[in-house]
Design a protein around this motif. Sequence first.
Motif, mmCIF file in Angstrom:
data_model
loop_
_atom_site.group_PDB
_atom_site.id
_atom_site.type_symbol
_atom_site.label_atom_id
_atom_site.label_comp_id
_atom_site.label_asym_id
_atom_site.label_seq_id
_atom_site.Cartn_x
_atom_site.Cartn_y
_atom_site.Cartn_z
ATOM 1 N N UNK A 1 0.824 -1.204 0.000
ATOM 2 C CA UNK A 1 0.000 0.000 0.000
ATOM 3 C C UNK A 1 0.863 1.262 0.000
ATOM 4 N N UNK A 2 0.404 2.287 -0.684
ATOM 5 C CA UNK A 2 1.176 3.523 -0.805
ATOM 6 C C UNK A 2 1.546 4.110 0.549
ATOM 7 N N UNK A 3 0.713 3.947 1.550
ATOM 8 C CA UNK A 3 1.004 4.463 2.891
ATOM 9 C C UNK A 3 2.247 3.810 3.503
ATOM 10 N N UNK A 4 2.666 2.663 2.974
ATOM 11 C CA UNK A 4 3.824 1.944 3.503
ATOM 12 C C UNK A 4 5.083 2.124 2.661
ATOM 13 N N UNK A 5 5.002 2.914 1.605
ATOM 14 C CA UNK A 5 6.186 3.158 0.782
ATOM 15 C C UNK A 5 7.138 4.067 1.532
ATOM 16 N N UNK A 6 8.404 3.821 1.385
ATOM 17 C CA UNK A 6 9.401 4.738 1.912
ATOM 18 C C UNK A 6 9.569 5.926 0.974
ATOM 19 N N UNK A 7 10.380 6.879 1.398
ATOM 20 C CA UNK A 7 10.593 8.097 0.614
ATOM 21 C C UNK A 7 11.183 7.794 -0.761
ATOM 22 N N UNK A 8 12.085 6.828 -0.853
ATOM 23 C CA UNK A 8 12.718 6.505 -2.129
ATOM 24 C C UNK A 8 11.741 5.934 -3.135
ATOM 25 N N UNK A 9 10.907 5.002 -2.700
ATOM 26 C CA UNK A 9 9.917 4.405 -3.598
ATOM 27 C C UNK A 9 8.903 5.465 -4.008
ATOM 28 N N UNK A 10 8.459 6.259 -3.057
ATOM 29 C CA UNK A 10 7.497 7.317 -3.364
ATOM 30 C C UNK A 10 8.070 8.287 -4.395
ATOM 31 N N UNK A 11 9.325 8.643 -4.256
ATOM 32 C CA UNK A 11 9.980 9.533 -5.212
ATOM 33 C C UNK A 11 9.940 8.953 -6.628
ATOM 34 N N UNK A 12 10.289 7.674 -6.770
ATOM 35 C CA UNK A 12 10.303 7.037 -8.092
ATOM 36 C C UNK A 12 8.902 6.940 -8.695
ATOM 37 N N UNK A 13 7.931 6.563 -7.888
ATOM 38 C CA UNK A 13 6.564 6.434 -8.409
ATOM 39 C C UNK A 13 6.008 7.804 -8.784
ATOM 40 N N UNK A 14 6.289 8.822 -7.990
ATOM 41 C CA UNK A 14 5.819 10.164 -8.338
ATOM 42 C C UNK A 14 6.414 10.617 -9.665
ATOM 43 N N UNK A 15 7.703 10.331 -9.894
ATOM 44 C CA UNK A 15 8.335 10.687 -11.171
ATOM 45 C C UNK A 15 7.683 9.926 -12.322
#
Length: 64
Positions: free
Chosen positions: A25-39
Amino acid sequence: MWLTTYGHLPWNVPFYEKMGFVVIPEAEWGAGVLHHVEAQRESLPLPESRVAMRAPLPVESGRS
């Protein structure tokens, strides 16, 4: 090990699940994964369909 893919395609998630990945779930992504998915969401079609999956790395036996 992490990967990102499209969650709406009927073959993607089941294919990776057979290899040991699970959707995180997106709430469990770390900052690095969130950064890549946002890009990816900024540059790929269907941004709302991007998901992140995780699988444990294999452990090598016999090494100390």
